[in-house]
Design a protein around this motif. Structure first.
Motif, PDB file in Angstrom:
ATOM      1  N   UNK A  97       0.838  -1.207   0.000  1.00  0.00           N
ATOM      2  CA  UNK A  97       0.000   0.000   0.000  1.00  0.00           C
ATOM      3  C   UNK A  97       0.870   1.253   0.000  1.00  0.00           C
ATOM      4  N   UNK A  98       1.942   1.234   0.796  1.00  0.00           N
ATOM      5  CA  UNK A  98       2.835   2.387   0.813  1.00  0.00           C
ATOM      6  C   UNK A  98       3.606   2.519  -0.496  1.00  0.00           C
ATOM      7  N   UNK A  99       3.940   1.382  -1.123  1.00  0.00           N
ATOM      8  CA  UNK A  99       4.595   1.430  -2.431  1.00  0.00           C
ATOM      9  C   UNK A  99       3.671   2.072  -3.454  1.00  0.00           C
ATOM     10  N   UNK A 100       2.388   1.771  -3.354  1.00  0.00           N
ATOM     11  CA  UNK A 100       1.407   2.374  -4.253  1.00  0.00           C
ATOM     12  C   UNK A 100       1.377   3.886  -4.069  1.00  0.00           C
ATOM     13  N   UNK A 101       1.423   4.345  -2.816  1.00  0.00           N
ATOM     14  CA  UNK A 101       1.387   5.781  -2.534  1.00  0.00           C
ATOM     15  C   UNK A 101       2.659   6.467  -3.033  1.00  0.00           C
ATOM     16  N   UNK A 136      14.501   2.546  -5.183  1.00  0.00           N
ATOM     17  CA  UNK A 136      14.514   3.254  -3.904  1.00  0.00           C
ATOM     18  C   UNK A 136      13.131   3.275  -3.264  1.00  0.00           C
ATOM     19  N   UNK A 137      12.110   3.363  -4.093  1.00  0.00           N
ATOM     20  CA  UNK A 137      10.728   3.344  -3.606  1.00  0.00           C
ATOM     21  C   UNK A 137      10.438   2.064  -2.826  1.00  0.00           C
ATOM     22  N   UNK A 138      10.789   0.921  -3.425  1.00  0.00           N
ATOM     23  CA  UNK A 138      10.507  -0.370  -2.782  1.00  0.00           C
ATOM     24  C   UNK A 138      11.394  -0.607  -1.570  1.00  0.00           C
ATOM     25  N   UNK A 139      12.669  -0.179  -1.644  1.00  0.00           N
ATOM     26  CA  UNK A 139      13.568  -0.318  -0.495  1.00  0.00           C
ATOM     27  C   UNK A 139      13.044   0.512   0.675  1.00  0.00           C
ATOM     28  N   UNK A 140      12.608   1.716   0.384  1.00  0.00           N
ATOM     29  CA  UNK A 140      12.063   2.589   1.422  1.00  0.00           C
ATOM     30  C   UNK A 140      10.826   1.965   2.071  1.00  0.00           C
ATOM     31  N   UNK A 141       9.944   1.395   1.254  1.00  0.00           N
ATOM     32  CA  UNK A 141       8.700   0.830   1.786  1.00  0.00           C
ATOM     33  C   UNK A 141       8.961  -0.393   2.660  1.00  0.00           C
ATOM     34  N   UNK A 142       9.953  -1.214   2.297  1.00  0.00           N
ATOM     35  CA  UNK A 142      10.329  -2.366   3.128  1.00  0.00           C
ATOM     36  C   UNK A 142      10.898  -1.877   4.457  1.00  0.00           C
ATOM     37  N   UNK A 179       3.355   8.188   6.191  1.00  0.00           N
ATOM     38  CA  UNK A 179       2.480   7.407   5.321  1.00  0.00           C
ATOM     39  C   UNK A 179       1.315   8.176   4.739  1.00  0.00           C
ATOM     40  N   UNK A 180       1.063   9.379   5.289  1.00  0.00           N
ATOM     41  CA  UNK A 180      -0.105  10.129   4.824  1.00  0.00           C
ATOM     42  C   UNK A 180       0.192  11.603   4.550  1.00  0.00           C
ATOM     43  N   UNK A 181       0.608  12.343   5.570  1.00  0.00           N
ATOM     44  CA  UNK A 181       0.754  13.795   5.437  1.00  0.00           C
ATOM     45  C   UNK A 181       1.768  14.166   4.359  1.00  0.00           C
TER      46      UNK A 181
END
Length: 312
Positions: A97-101, A136-142, A179-181
Protein backbone atom coordinates in the motif's frame (compact mmCIF):
# COMPACT_ATOMS: atom_id res chain seq x y z
CA UNK A 1 -3.92 0.62 16.25
CA UNK A 2 -5.86 -2.27 17.73
CA UNK A 3 -6.57 -5.05 15.24
CA UNK A 4 -8.77 -7.72 16.75
CA UNK A 5 -11.83 -9.80 15.96
CA UNK A 6 -14.44 -11.13 18.36
CA UNK A 7 -17.71 -10.33 16.63
CA UNK A 8 -19.61 -13.14 14.90
CA UNK A 9 -21.43 -11.72 11.87
CA UNK A 10 -24.84 -12.74 10.59
CA UNK A 11 -24.51 -15.18 7.67
CA UNK A 12 -25.95 -12.74 5.11
CA UNK A 13 -23.57 -9.97 6.17
CA UNK A 14 -20.58 -12.33 6.08
CA UNK A 15 -21.48 -13.58 2.59
CA UNK A 16 -21.86 -10.00 1.30
CA UNK A 17 -18.38 -9.13 2.58
CA UNK A 18 -16.85 -12.31 1.13
CA UNK A 19 -18.39 -11.74 -2.29
CA UNK A 20 -17.48 -8.04 -2.35
CA UNK A 21 -13.86 -8.52 -1.30
CA UNK A 22 -13.43 -11.54 -3.59
CA UNK A 23 -14.77 -9.54 -6.55
CA UNK A 24 -12.47 -6.61 -5.78
CA UNK A 25 -9.53 -9.01 -5.45
CA UNK A 26 -10.22 -10.67 -8.81
CA UNK A 27 -10.77 -7.35 -10.58
CA UNK A 28 -7.66 -5.78 -9.02
CA UNK A 29 -5.45 -8.72 -10.01
CA UNK A 30 -6.86 -8.88 -13.56
CA UNK A 31 -6.63 -5.16 -14.38
CA UNK A 32 -3.16 -4.69 -12.94
CA UNK A 33 -1.90 -7.88 -14.60
CA UNK A 34 -2.98 -6.45 -17.95
CA UNK A 35 -1.01 -3.28 -17.22
CA UNK A 36 2.05 -5.31 -16.17
CA UNK A 37 1.98 -7.50 -19.29
CA UNK A 38 1.36 -4.55 -21.60
CA UNK A 39 4.24 -2.40 -20.38
CA UNK A 40 6.64 -5.33 -19.93
CA UNK A 41 5.97 -6.93 -23.33
CA UNK A 42 5.72 -4.12 -25.87
CA UNK A 43 9.02 -2.36 -26.56
CA UNK A 44 7.30 0.90 -27.53
CA UNK A 45 6.02 1.23 -23.98
CA UNK A 46 9.46 1.07 -22.35
CA UNK A 47 9.53 4.71 -21.26
CA UNK A 48 10.36 6.29 -17.86
CA UNK A 49 6.71 7.25 -17.30
CA UNK A 50 5.46 3.76 -18.09
CA UNK A 51 8.12 2.25 -15.81
CA UNK A 52 6.54 4.18 -12.94
CA UNK A 53 3.10 2.96 -14.03
CA UNK A 54 4.51 -0.59 -14.08
CA UNK A 55 5.79 -0.26 -10.52
CA UNK A 56 2.41 1.09 -9.43
CA UNK A 57 0.66 -1.82 -11.15
CA UNK A 58 2.94 -4.34 -9.39
CA UNK A 59 2.15 -2.89 -5.95
CA UNK A 60 -1.57 -2.83 -6.70
CA UNK A 61 -1.38 -6.37 -8.13
CA UNK A 62 0.13 -7.63 -4.84
CA UNK A 63 -2.64 -5.88 -2.92
CA UNK A 64 -5.23 -7.79 -4.95
CA UNK A 65 -3.33 -11.10 -4.82
CA UNK A 66 -2.27 -11.17 -1.15
CA UNK A 67 -3.69 -8.34 0.95
CA UNK A 68 -7.38 -8.59 0.05
CA UNK A 69 -7.59 -12.42 0.44
CA UNK A 70 -6.01 -12.14 3.90
CA UNK A 71 -8.42 -9.33 4.67
CA UNK A 72 -11.21 -11.86 4.10
CA UNK A 73 -9.61 -14.07 6.79
CA UNK A 74 -9.54 -11.10 9.16
CA UNK A 75 -13.32 -10.82 8.86
CA UNK A 76 -13.66 -14.23 10.54
CA UNK A 77 -14.64 -14.25 14.25
CA UNK A 78 -11.25 -15.73 15.18
CA UNK A 79 -7.71 -15.56 13.80
CA UNK A 80 -6.49 -19.15 13.46
CA UNK A 81 -3.13 -18.82 11.65
CA UNK A 82 -1.01 -18.07 14.72
CA UNK A 83 0.72 -15.02 16.17
CA UNK A 84 3.73 -15.00 13.82
CA UNK A 85 1.61 -15.18 10.67
CA UNK A 86 -0.53 -12.36 12.08
CA UNK A 87 2.53 -10.11 12.34
CA UNK A 88 4.04 -11.18 9.01
CA UNK A 89 0.72 -10.60 7.25
CA UNK A 90 0.73 -6.92 8.17
CA UNK A 91 4.16 -6.46 6.56
CA UNK A 92 2.66 -7.18 3.15
CA UNK A 93 -0.06 -4.47 3.15
CA UNK A 94 2.30 -1.93 4.72
CA UNK A 95 4.87 -2.56 1.96
CA UNK A 96 2.44 -2.76 -0.98
CA UNK A 97 0.00 0.00 0.00
CA UNK A 98 2.83 2.39 0.81
CA UNK A 99 4.60 1.43 -2.43
CA UNK A 100 1.41 2.37 -4.25
CA UNK A 101 1.39 5.78 -2.53
CA UNK A 102 5.10 6.47 -3.16
CA UNK A 103 4.72 5.40 -6.81
CA UNK A 104 1.92 7.94 -7.18
CA UNK A 105 4.24 10.60 -5.79
CA UNK A 106 6.86 9.61 -8.39
CA UNK A 107 4.22 9.79 -11.14
CA UNK A 108 3.24 13.25 -9.88
CA UNK A 109 6.88 14.37 -10.12
CA UNK A 110 7.14 12.91 -13.63
CA UNK A 111 4.04 14.75 -14.84
CA UNK A 112 5.13 17.95 -13.10
CA UNK A 113 8.43 17.96 -15.02
CA UNK A 114 6.72 16.92 -18.27
CA UNK A 115 4.26 19.85 -18.18
CA UNK A 116 6.16 22.53 -16.27
CA UNK A 117 9.59 21.97 -17.82
CA UNK A 118 8.98 20.11 -21.10
CA UNK A 119 12.22 21.27 -22.79
CA UNK A 120 14.40 19.56 -20.18
CA UNK A 121 12.13 16.55 -19.53
CA UNK A 122 14.16 14.08 -21.61
CA UNK A 123 17.37 14.99 -19.79
CA UNK A 124 15.89 15.15 -16.27
CA UNK A 125 13.66 12.05 -16.47
CA UNK A 126 15.72 9.22 -17.99
CA UNK A 127 15.17 5.46 -18.03
CA UNK A 128 18.06 4.96 -15.61
CA UNK A 129 16.76 7.53 -13.13
CA UNK A 130 13.28 6.03 -13.33
CA UNK A 131 14.70 2.55 -12.50
CA UNK A 132 16.69 3.94 -9.57
CA UNK A 133 13.61 5.80 -8.29
CA UNK A 134 11.49 2.64 -8.44
CA UNK A 135 14.19 0.63 -6.64
CA UNK A 136 14.51 3.25 -3.90
CA UNK A 137 10.73 3.34 -3.61
CA UNK A 138 10.51 -0.37 -2.78
CA UNK A 139 13.57 -0.32 -0.50
CA UNK A 140 12.06 2.59 1.42
CA UNK A 141 8.70 0.83 1.79
CA UNK A 142 10.33 -2.37 3.13
CA UNK A 143 12.41 -0.34 5.60
CA UNK A 144 9.35 1.70 6.58
CA UNK A 145 7.33 -1.44 7.30
CA UNK A 146 10.05 -2.89 9.54
CA UNK A 147 10.33 0.43 11.39
CA UNK A 148 6.56 0.56 11.99
CA UNK A 149 6.10 -3.11 12.95
CA UNK A 150 9.47 -4.02 14.50
CA UNK A 151 8.20 -3.85 18.08
CA UNK A 152 5.59 -6.51 17.29
CA UNK A 153 8.27 -8.95 16.06
CA UNK A 154 10.07 -9.04 19.40
CA UNK A 155 7.34 -11.14 20.97
CA UNK A 156 4.47 -12.06 18.59
CA UNK A 157 1.12 -12.08 20.31
CA UNK A 158 2.30 -9.91 23.21
CA UNK A 159 -0.63 -7.53 22.71
CA UNK A 160 -3.31 -10.23 22.47
CA UNK A 161 -5.74 -10.26 25.38
CA UNK A 162 -6.98 -13.77 24.60
CA UNK A 163 -6.41 -16.71 22.24
CA UNK A 164 -7.60 -16.17 18.66
CA UNK A 165 -6.83 -12.47 18.45
CA UNK A 166 -4.62 -10.71 15.91
CA UNK A 167 -3.46 -7.49 17.57
CA UNK A 168 -0.63 -5.20 16.47
CA UNK A 169 0.62 -1.90 17.83
CA UNK A 170 2.20 0.69 15.50
CA UNK A 171 3.75 4.12 15.93
CA UNK A 172 0.69 6.09 14.90
CA UNK A 173 2.37 9.50 14.74
CA UNK A 174 5.17 8.24 12.48
CA UNK A 175 2.73 6.42 10.21
CA UNK A 176 0.49 9.49 10.00
CA UNK A 177 3.33 11.79 8.96
CA UNK A 178 5.35 9.50 6.66
CA UNK A 179 2.48 7.41 5.32
CA UNK A 180 -0.10 10.13 4.82
CA UNK A 181 0.75 13.79 5.44
CA UNK A 182 4.03 13.94 3.46
CA UNK A 183 2.98 11.96 0.34
CA UNK A 184 -0.52 13.47 0.21
CA UNK A 185 0.88 16.99 0.50
CA UNK A 186 3.44 16.31 -2.24
CA UNK A 187 0.81 14.91 -4.61
CA UNK A 188 -1.63 17.78 -4.05
CA UNK A 189 1.04 20.49 -4.43
CA UNK A 190 2.45 18.93 -7.62
CA UNK A 191 -0.96 18.33 -9.21
CA UNK A 192 -2.19 21.83 -8.37
CA UNK A 193 0.92 23.23 -10.06
CA UNK A 194 0.40 20.92 -13.06
CA UNK A 195 -3.24 21.96 -13.30
CA UNK A 196 -2.43 25.68 -13.18
CA UNK A 197 0.26 25.37 -15.86
CA UNK A 198 -1.92 23.16 -18.08
CA UNK A 199 -4.82 25.62 -17.93
CA UNK A 200 -2.44 28.53 -18.57
CA UNK A 201 -0.98 26.79 -21.62
CA UNK A 202 -4.44 25.99 -22.97
CA UNK A 203 -5.55 29.63 -22.56
CA UNK A 204 -2.38 30.90 -24.27
CA UNK A 205 -2.99 28.55 -27.17
CA UNK A 206 -6.60 29.69 -27.39
CA UNK A 207 -5.51 33.34 -27.41
CA UNK A 208 -3.02 32.58 -30.18
CA UNK A 209 -5.71 30.86 -32.21
CA UNK A 210 -8.01 33.85 -31.77
CA UNK A 211 -5.20 36.19 -32.80
CA UNK A 212 -4.57 34.43 -36.10
CA UNK A 213 -8.34 34.17 -36.65
CA UNK A 214 -8.64 30.44 -37.23
CA UNK A 215 -11.96 28.66 -37.41
CA UNK A 216 -14.21 28.82 -34.39
CA UNK A 217 -14.41 25.03 -34.21
CA UNK A 218 -10.71 24.87 -33.39
CA UNK A 219 -11.21 27.21 -30.46
CA UNK A 220 -14.00 25.02 -29.17
CA UNK A 221 -11.75 21.97 -29.47
CA UNK A 222 -9.05 23.63 -27.40
CA UNK A 223 -11.62 24.56 -24.78
CA UNK A 224 -12.83 20.96 -24.63
CA UNK A 225 -9.24 19.79 -24.28
CA UNK A 226 -8.73 22.22 -21.39
CA UNK A 227 -11.84 20.96 -19.63
CA UNK A 228 -10.84 17.32 -20.22
CA UNK A 229 -7.42 17.97 -18.65
CA UNK A 230 -9.09 19.65 -15.69
CA UNK A 231 -11.51 16.75 -15.22
CA UNK A 232 -8.77 14.13 -15.48
CA UNK A 233 -6.60 15.83 -12.85
CA UNK A 234 -9.65 16.38 -10.69
CA UNK A 235 -10.62 12.71 -10.82
CA UNK A 236 -7.06 11.59 -10.03
CA UNK A 237 -6.80 13.76 -6.93
CA UNK A 238 -10.40 13.27 -5.76
CA UNK A 239 -10.38 9.46 -6.00
CA UNK A 240 -7.03 9.16 -4.25
CA UNK A 241 -8.11 11.47 -1.42
CA UNK A 242 -11.47 9.71 -1.17
CA UNK A 243 -9.72 6.38 -0.62
CA UNK A 244 -6.88 7.46 1.66
CA UNK A 245 -8.15 10.37 3.74
CA UNK A 246 -11.01 8.71 5.70
CA UNK A 247 -8.93 5.93 7.38
CA UNK A 248 -6.21 8.36 8.46
CA UNK A 249 -8.69 11.02 9.53
CA UNK A 250 -10.50 8.49 11.73
CA UNK A 251 -7.18 7.36 13.22
CA UNK A 252 -6.20 10.99 13.79
CA UNK A 253 -9.43 11.60 15.69
CA UNK A 254 -8.39 9.00 18.25
CA UNK A 255 -11.22 6.60 17.42
CA UNK A 256 -10.27 3.01 18.34
CA UNK A 257 -10.81 0.86 15.25
CA UNK A 258 -11.72 -2.77 15.81
CA UNK A 259 -12.07 -5.26 12.99
CA UNK A 260 -15.62 -6.52 12.86
CA UNK A 261 -17.28 -3.14 12.97
CA UNK A 262 -19.06 -1.60 9.99
CA UNK A 263 -16.89 1.54 10.22
CA UNK A 264 -13.66 -0.42 9.90
CA UNK A 265 -15.04 -2.58 7.06
CA UNK A 266 -15.99 0.53 5.09
CA UNK A 267 -12.59 2.20 5.63
CA UNK A 268 -10.74 -0.97 4.60
CA UNK A 269 -12.95 -1.24 1.52
CA UNK A 270 -12.08 2.35 0.53
CA UNK A 271 -8.35 1.87 1.05
CA UNK A 272 -8.11 -1.42 -0.86
CA UNK A 273 -10.42 -0.36 -3.69
CA UNK A 274 -7.88 2.32 -4.67
CA UNK A 275 -5.60 -0.45 -5.98
CA UNK A 276 -8.45 -1.50 -8.27
CA UNK A 277 -9.17 2.07 -9.38
CA UNK A 278 -5.53 2.97 -10.11
CA UNK A 279 -5.25 0.98 -13.35
CA UNK A 280 -8.54 2.50 -14.52
CA UNK A 281 -7.41 6.06 -13.82
CA UNK A 282 -3.79 5.81 -14.87
CA UNK A 283 -3.97 3.31 -17.71
CA UNK A 284 -7.47 3.23 -19.18
CA UNK A 285 -7.15 6.85 -20.30
CA UNK A 286 -4.29 5.85 -22.58
CA UNK A 287 -5.04 4.61 -26.10
CA UNK A 288 -1.98 2.34 -26.01
CA UNK A 289 -3.50 0.40 -23.13
CA UNK A 290 -6.66 -0.39 -25.05
CA UNK A 291 -4.61 -1.50 -28.09
CA UNK A 292 -2.28 -3.67 -26.04
CA UNK A 293 -5.16 -5.30 -24.14
CA UNK A 294 -6.74 -6.22 -27.47
CA UNK A 295 -3.50 -7.90 -28.54
CA UNK A 296 -3.24 -9.71 -25.20
CA UNK A 297 -6.84 -10.95 -25.15
CA UNK A 298 -6.64 -12.17 -28.76
CA UNK A 299 -3.33 -13.95 -27.88
CA UNK A 300 -1.48 -12.08 -30.62
CA UNK A 301 1.34 -11.43 -28.14
CA UNK A 302 2.26 -15.12 -28.55
CA UNK A 303 3.24 -14.52 -32.18
CA UNK A 304 6.93 -14.03 -33.12
CA UNK A 305 8.20 -10.44 -32.77
CA UNK A 306 4.92 -9.35 -31.17
CA UNK A 307 6.92 -7.18 -28.75
CA UNK A 308 7.75 -4.94 -31.70
CA UNK A 309 4.06 -4.36 -32.54
CA UNK A 310 2.86 -0.78 -32.75
CA UNK A 311 0.53 0.15 -29.88
CA UNK A 312 0.98 3.92 -29.91
Amino acid sequence: VNVTQKYARPHSEAMLIYVTLSSISLLTVSLNLLVIISISHFRQLHTPTNLLLLSLAVSDFLVGLIVIPFQILLTEPCWFLGDMVCILYFFVPYITVNASVVNMVLISVDRYVAICDPLHYSTKITQKRARISVLLCWVYCVFYSFMILYDNLKLPGRYNSCFGECVIIIMGAVDLVLGFVVPISAIIILYVRVFVVAVSQARSMRSHIAAVKLQRSVTVTVKKSELKAARTLGVVVAVFLMCYCPPYCVALSGYDLTIGTSTNDFLVFLLLSNSCLNPMIYAFIYAWFRKSVKLIVTLKILQPNSSEASVL
